[in-house]
Design a protein around this motif. Structure first.
Motif, short mmCIF file in Angstrom:
data_model
loop_
_atom_site.label_atom_id
_atom_site.label_comp_id
_atom_site.label_asym_id
_atom_site.label_seq_id
_atom_site.Cartn_x
_atom_site.Cartn_y
_atom_site.Cartn_z
N ALA A 81 -2.49 -1.54 17.16
CA ALA A 81 -2.19 -0.70 15.99
C ALA A 81 -3.27 -0.87 14.92
N LYS A 82 -3.70 -2.11 14.72
CA LYS A 82 -4.76 -2.38 13.74
C LYS A 82 -6.05 -1.66 14.15
N LEU A 83 -6.38 -1.72 15.43
CA LEU A 83 -7.60 -1.06 15.90
C LEU A 83 -7.53 0.45 15.71
N CYS A 84 -6.34 1.03 15.82
CA CYS A 84 -6.19 2.46 15.52
C CYS A 84 -6.49 2.72 14.04
N GLY A 85 -6.05 1.81 13.18
CA GLY A 85 -6.38 1.93 11.75
C GLY A 85 -7.86 1.81 11.50
N VAL A 86 -8.52 0.92 12.22
CA VAL A 86 -9.98 0.76 12.09
C VAL A 86 -10.69 2.03 12.56
N LEU A 87 -10.21 2.64 13.64
CA LEU A 87 -10.78 3.91 14.08
C LEU A 87 -10.60 4.99 13.01
N GLY A 88 -9.46 4.95 12.33
CA GLY A 88 -9.25 5.86 11.20
C GLY A 88 -10.26 5.64 10.09
N LEU A 89 -10.57 4.36 9.82
CA LEU A 89 -11.59 4.05 8.81
C LEU A 89 -12.96 4.58 9.22
N LEU A 90 -13.29 4.43 10.49
CA LEU A 90 -14.57 4.96 10.98
C LEU A 90 -14.61 6.47 10.82
N ALA A 91 -13.51 7.14 11.14
CA ALA A 91 -13.45 8.60 10.98
C ALA A 91 -13.60 8.97 9.50
N PHE A 92 -12.97 8.20 8.61
CA PHE A 92 -13.10 8.46 7.18
C PHE A 92 -14.53 8.26 6.71
N HIS A 93 -15.18 7.21 7.20
CA HIS A 93 -16.57 6.92 6.85
C HIS A 93 -17.46 8.10 7.28
#
Length: 138
Positions: free
Chosen positions: A81-93
């Motif tokens: 779940a955390k890694l999905c959040g990190v992928l979201g951060l990458l997408a936001f970046h």
């Protein structure tokens, strides 16, 4: 491992500072009509993006070292779940890079209200990631 974890946290915090501030510059860019102010804000945004990108890369590399090298959270649902959040951060970046390019071309069609909402995305992602890491609801 504590040194790696300490540096990971440092670079995550630093990356988030950029992820919080850059969209705020976008709000001001969307509002300004003065060419001089626009160029100043655009320069600030470009420098901030160039500064925060290596911080994000270092945070990700150190996170991978913790995950793969030390086995932290491997096979646990909260880590996925955390890694999905990190992928979201990458997408936001990456979305920030897109908006920066659009502003550089002078062709942004979004209002300051859009960017005020856009500015809330990293806050929500940070909250989710913290819940997954600290509370471990899964």
């Amino acid at each position: 491992m504590l040194w790696v974890k300490t540096l990971h946290i440092l670079f995550v915090v630093s990356w988030f500072a950029g992820l919080f501030y850059l969209p705020r510059i976008f709000v001001n860019l969307a509002q300004t009509t003065d060419a001089s102010t626009r160029e100043t804000l655009l320069g600030m945004a470009q420098r901030l993006y160039r500064f925060m990108t290596p911080l994000g890369v270092l945070a990700l590399i150190l996170g991978l070292i913790l995950w793969l090298g030390y086995g932290i959270g491997q096979g646990q649902i909260w880590m996925h779940a955390k890694l999905c959040g990190v992928l979201g951060l990458l997408a936001f970046h990456i979305a920030c890079r897109h908006h920066l390019r659009v502003f550089s071309n002078g062709s942004s069609r979004h209002s300051h209200r859009y960017f005020r909402w856009f500015n809330e995305i990293p806050v929500l992602l940070l909250l989710l990631i913290l819940i997954f890491v600290v509370v471990k609801p899964f």
